[in-house]
Scaffold this active site. Sequence first.
Site, mmCIF file in Angstrom:
data_model
loop_
_atom_site.group_PDB
_atom_site.id
_atom_site.type_symbol
_atom_site.label_atom_id
_atom_site.label_comp_id
_atom_site.label_asym_id
_atom_site.label_seq_id
_atom_site.Cartn_x
_atom_site.Cartn_y
_atom_site.Cartn_z
ATOM 1 N N ASP A 59 -7.027 -3.591 -3.465
ATOM 2 C CA ASP A 59 -5.879 -3.389 -4.378
ATOM 3 C C ASP A 59 -5.707 -1.913 -4.741
ATOM 4 O OD1 ASP A 59 -7.698 -5.344 -6.853
ATOM 5 O OD2 ASP A 59 -8.146 -3.411 -5.981
ATOM 6 N N TYR A 100 -6.205 -16.170 8.498
ATOM 7 C CA TYR A 100 -5.343 -16.312 9.669
ATOM 8 C C TYR A 100 -5.947 -17.196 10.751
ATOM 9 C CZ TYR A 100 -2.293 -12.654 8.007
ATOM 10 O OH TYR A 100 -1.414 -11.924 7.268
ATOM 11 N N ASP A 109 -2.956 -6.644 7.240
ATOM 12 C CA ASP A 109 -1.546 -6.998 7.403
ATOM 13 C C ASP A 109 -0.718 -6.295 6.325
ATOM 14 O OD1 ASP A 109 0.672 -8.221 8.372
ATOM 15 O OD2 ASP A 109 0.097 -10.266 7.859
ATOM 16 N N LYS A 112 -12.092 -6.750 -0.383
ATOM 17 C CA LYS A 112 -11.890 -7.290 -1.736
ATOM 18 C C LYS A 112 -13.207 -7.942 -2.167
ATOM 19 C CE LYS A 112 -9.034 -8.161 -5.074
ATOM 20 N NZ LYS A 112 -9.324 -7.264 -6.162
#
Length: 398
Positions: free
Chosen positions: A263, A147, A287, A214
């Site tokens: 995930d 972002y 987000d 992640k």
Amino acid sequence: MAERITMTPEGVLQVPDEPIIPFIEGDGTGVDIWPASRLVFDAAAAKHGRKIAWKEVLAGEKAFKETGDWLPDKTVEAFREHRIGIKGPLTTPVGGGIRSLNVALRQILDLYVCLRPVRWFTGVPSPVLHPEKVDMVIFRENTEDVYAGLEVQAGTPEADRLSAFLRDELGWEIRPNSGIGIKPISELGSKRLVRAALEYALARGRKSVTLVHKGNIQKFTEGAFRNWGYELVREEYADVAVGWDDCGGDPGGKLLVKDTIADITLQQVLTRPEDFDVIATTNLNGDYLSDALAAQVGGIGIAPGGNINYVTGHGVFEATHGTAPKYAGQDKVNPGSLILSGVLMFEHLGWAEAAADIVRALEATIGDKVVTYDFARLMDGATEVKCSEFASAIVDRL
Ligand code: NAP
């Protein structure tokens, strides 16, 4: 007397009984939800002997029409000077120079935490069997990651130069005609975000902080975020908090800090919501996670948000949904998201009792099945009311 909110050199917010608070009404349904929410804020503040000196500032379509500027400098200055403000939803201008007014405000004021509490209110229609098990508070990093806006478009001279640099200097072969984005994750950005989550969890006696990342794939960005989080716990919070690996999952009386991969987290918040409490995560993960979680507890009309810099005390609290233009001016939509964002603002101001009153009154209103169209269409025996009537019903129950 109306006064400014200030900060002591030690970093403690000083909030007068009549603080000046800038607000942006917002585009589209902002004209409906802002006046409704304000009614609730003023009544709750008055109940505790306080008053807010509201100061309107412009952004979005209203600003563009009146000043030719989507985000006038005066607006940014007002938020900077008065530290704390609130806003309705803003249209994101398509094309043109500004990516998003919301992102711009966050970056200019360095509002590094996006705070998104997610809990269920009795009676709110939900797609899951046990929405009452969801009680999480997400701390999403707000200034870094993909972002940061560091992107080049495929086929441009900038993309070609960046590809050539990456090939020549690092031996990275990028496929021709690729867009390229940069994902910066810093030690400073990660640690100040995790610090905010730890402070919040400790102050409220929450049971755990989960670092969501992640890092199995993106080792030097997402993985580094996780490692810096644990490092911070060892360096600054060893007496009150402990990482999973340092205690084998048994924190004793301390706050437990653990981590999960993004995930699998999206599955587990659904299948084992009780395992999650405070969550600290990077920008993109946060987000996705905030919206997925909001859906479990009744969705978009009611999810609040705050953007905060805990060091400077700056905070901009906002409805998390968009402008819903098809309903604009109809006095129809749910003002719950903006009202609950105001609750976060009251908590940030230290007005905990007034904040708790609003939550209780909102819950009582929904419990009485007095709701706007979005909930009414999912509830049996509901009384559908207008946006303004829903706010009045909350005030009646304060
Ligand atoms: P949206 O405005 O959030 O609306 C999508 C749908 O969500 C609405 O049609 C409505 O669903 C539901 N909804 C939204 N607000 C609601 C409320 N207060 N009460 C009940 N239901 C509500 O999303 P969008 O149509 O994609 O975006 C419109 C504009 O908003 C765009 O310009 C976008 O850039 C901007 N936006 C701004 C923000 C922000 O300022 N924070 C955030 C997101 C989007 P139903 O039709 O099912 O009733």
